[in-house]
Design an enzyme around this catalytic site. Structure first.
Site, PDB file in Angstrom:
ATOM      1  N   THR A  84       0.840  -1.202   0.000  1.00 31.48           N
ATOM      2  CA  THR A  84       0.000   0.000   0.000  1.00 31.48           C
ATOM      3  C   THR A  84       0.877   1.255   0.000  1.00 31.48           C
ATOM      4  O   THR A  84       2.008   1.219   0.477  1.00 31.48           O
ATOM      5  CB  THR A  84      -0.867   0.055   1.285  1.00 31.48           C
ATOM      6  OG1 THR A  84      -0.020  -0.135   2.412  1.00 31.48           O
ATOM      7  CG2 THR A  84      -1.953  -0.993   1.291  1.00 31.48           C
ATOM      8  N   ILE A  85       0.317   2.331  -0.529  1.00 26.46           N
ATOM      9  CA  ILE A  85       0.915   3.642  -0.274  1.00 26.46           C
ATOM     10  C   ILE A  85       0.450   4.022   1.137  1.00 26.46           C
ATOM     11  O   ILE A  85      -0.731   3.863   1.472  1.00 26.46           O
ATOM     12  CB  ILE A  85       0.490   4.698  -1.332  1.00 26.46           C
ATOM     13  CG1 ILE A  85       1.116   6.067  -1.029  1.00 26.46           C
ATOM     14  CG2 ILE A  85      -1.013   4.818  -1.472  1.00 26.46           C
ATOM     15  CD1 ILE A  85       0.898   7.118  -2.144  1.00 26.46           C
ATOM     16  N   SER A  86       1.381   4.461   1.966  1.00 25.10           N
ATOM     17  CA  SER A  86       1.006   4.802   3.346  1.00 25.10           C
ATOM     18  C   SER A  86       0.066   6.000   3.364  1.00 25.10           C
ATOM     19  O   SER A  86      -0.054   6.737   2.390  1.00 25.10           O
ATOM     20  CB  SER A  86       2.262   5.128   4.160  1.00 25.10           C
ATOM     21  OG  SER A  86       3.124   4.028   4.193  1.00 25.10           O
ATOM     22  N   HIS A 142       3.001   9.635   6.299  1.00 26.54           N
ATOM     23  CA  HIS A 142       4.082  10.295   5.560  1.00 26.54           C
ATOM     24  C   HIS A 142       4.508  11.566   6.303  1.00 26.54           C
ATOM     25  O   HIS A 142       5.700  11.831   6.467  1.00 26.54           O
ATOM     26  CB  HIS A 142       3.620  10.670   4.140  1.00 26.54           C
ATOM     27  CG  HIS A 142       3.565   9.505   3.189  1.00 26.54           C
ATOM     28  ND1 HIS A 142       2.811   9.509   2.040  1.00 26.54           N
ATOM     29  CD2 HIS A 142       4.188   8.302   3.198  1.00 26.54           C
ATOM     30  CE1 HIS A 142       2.975   8.363   1.402  1.00 26.54           C
ATOM     31  NE2 HIS A 142       3.792   7.603   2.079  1.00 26.54           N
ATOM     32  N   SER A 178       5.295   3.491  -3.692  1.00 22.73           N
ATOM     33  CA  SER A 178       4.813   4.457  -4.699  1.00 22.73           C
ATOM     34  C   SER A 178       5.869   5.492  -5.079  1.00 22.73           C
ATOM     35  O   SER A 178       5.747   6.157  -6.103  1.00 22.73           O
ATOM     36  CB  SER A 178       3.605   5.208  -4.131  1.00 22.73           C
ATOM     37  OG  SER A 178       4.035   5.979  -3.004  1.00 22.73           O
TER      38      SER A 178
HETATM   39  N1  SAH Z   1       6.460   4.647   1.738  1.00 24.89           N
HETATM   40  C1  SAH Z   1       5.875   3.727   0.774  1.00 24.89           C
HETATM   41  C2  SAH Z   1       5.465   2.439   1.488  1.00 24.89           C
HETATM   42  C3  SAH Z   1       5.119   1.328   0.556  1.00 24.89           C
HETATM   43  S1  SAH Z   1       4.657  -0.174   1.402  1.00 24.89           S
HETATM   44  C4  SAH Z   1       4.646   4.415   0.171  1.00 24.89           C
HETATM   45  O1  SAH Z   1       3.971   5.146   0.907  1.00 24.89           O
HETATM   46  O2  SAH Z   1       4.340   4.198  -1.018  1.00 24.89           O
HETATM   47  C5  SAH Z   1       6.244  -0.834   1.783  1.00 24.89           C
HETATM   48  C6  SAH Z   1       7.079  -1.291   0.615  1.00 24.89           C
HETATM   49  O3  SAH Z   1       8.194  -2.009   1.127  1.00 24.89           O
HETATM   50  C7  SAH Z   1       6.387  -2.240  -0.360  1.00 24.89           C
HETATM   51  O4  SAH Z   1       6.367  -1.669  -1.631  1.00 24.89           O
HETATM   52  C8  SAH Z   1       7.228  -3.505  -0.307  1.00 24.89           C
HETATM   53  O5  SAH Z   1       7.348  -4.176  -1.563  1.00 24.89           O
HETATM   54  C9  SAH Z   1       8.565  -2.971   0.169  1.00 24.89           C
HETATM   55  N2  SAH Z   1       9.424  -3.961   0.829  1.00 24.89           N
HETATM   56  C10 SAH Z   1       9.040  -4.960   1.672  1.00 24.89           C
HETATM   57  N3  SAH Z   1      10.121  -5.658   2.086  1.00 24.89           N
HETATM   58  C11 SAH Z   1      11.207  -5.078   1.504  1.00 24.89           C
HETATM   59  C12 SAH Z   1      12.598  -5.350   1.557  1.00 24.89           C
HETATM   60  N4  SAH Z   1      13.074  -6.345   2.293  1.00 24.89           N
HETATM   61  N5  SAH Z   1      13.440  -4.558   0.844  1.00 24.89           N
HETATM   62  C13 SAH Z   1      12.953  -3.528   0.099  1.00 24.89           C
HETATM   63  N6  SAH Z   1      11.638  -3.233   0.005  1.00 24.89           N
HETATM   64  C14 SAH Z   1      10.766  -3.993   0.708  1.00 24.89           C
END
Ligand code: SAH
Length: 224
Positions: free
Chosen positions: A57-59, A64, A88
């Site tokens: 998800t996008i947080s 944020h 995202s």
């Molecule tokens: N700040 C981002 C959060 C996305 S959710 C936003 O608001 O869009 C968290 C993300 O972490 C996901 O896209 C997931 O694929 C990624 N993720 C999970 N485990 C990970 C890892 N070990 N290394 C890098 N990315 C990872």
């Protein structure tokens, strides 16, 4: 009485300010420049996480804002910043704006994302919002699992003043402690029993200081 569903990016950011979630001008100015509508199509201006794909998800905008606030003092022109689990790309671009990567060649901002499709999704978002970033040597979205960064890649990445982790880890990954520069700051959610807690981790004279902030809800930082 607050309205939770806004109809434009500015009204979303203003509502976070009215609700006291954004109480810092730098966070306000930074987030105002990164239109959430360019990073997610569905309900972009509602203060809620939104599903992207692949279980991620996008947080929420308030998350944020709260994370960015904690990082503001280590995000300056010339700072080196990494967004682990960049999803995202929203926070990665906020880091780029705040460190002025376009003007300042010492600034260095990286988004690290485990899922290739999600990394590509963020690149499309950035193309829509700030395409100029994608032509820089000091801004990159990298498809990589943080747990699979080799010693050589670690050397190449160097040290970071600001590290943001957008997924919750079972324990503090050593790689992130190693990547943290002296006087740098790491914001990471860590699993605690049935909940997750956001931690602010700093390094002073080589010593790690852990501050327990508040309960949060993130997706899992996957080991593989
Ligand atoms: N700040 C981002 C959060 C996305 S959710 C936003 O608001 O869009 C968290 C993300 O972490 C996901 O896209 C997931 O694929 C990624 N993720 C999970 N485990 C990970 C890892 N070990 N290394 C890098 N990315 C990872």
């Amino acid at each position: 009485m607050y309205t939770l569903a806004e109809d434009s990016h500015k009204s979303l950011i203003d509502s976070l300010k009215d609700r006291g979630i954004i109480d810092d001008d730098d966070v306000y100015e930074t987030m105002l420049q990164v239109d959430r509508g360019k990073y997610i199509q569905e309900k972009p201006y509602v203060d809620t996480p939104v599903y992207i794909s692949h279980g991620v998800t996008i947080s929420s905008p308030h998350m944020h804002a709260l994370s960015l606030k904690r990082l503001m003092d280590v995000l300056k022109p010339g700072s080196r910043a990494i967004d682990v689990g960049s999803g995202s790309g929203y926070i990665t671009v906020c880091m780029a704006i705040r460190t002025k990567v376009l003007e300042n060649k010492d600034s260095f901002v990286i988004g690290l994302e485990r899922v290739k499709d999600v990394a590509n999704f963020s690149i499309e978002n950035i193309k829509r919002d700030k395409p100029e970033l994608l032509h820089l040597d000091n801004f990159k979205i990298i498809h990589k699992n943080i747990y699979q960064v080799s010693e050589q890649e670690k050397e190449e990445l160097g040290l970071f003043d600001a590290i943001h982790v957008g997924a919750s880890a079972s324990e503090l990954p050593q790689i992130l402690v190693d990547l943290l520069a002296e006087n740098g700051k790491l914001i990471i959610p860590l699993d605690e029993g049935y909940t997750q807690v956001l931690y602010e981790i700093t390094k002073h004279n080589g010593q790690i200081i852990k501050d327990r902030l508040f309960d949060v809800c993130f997706v899992t930082l996957k080991k593989n």
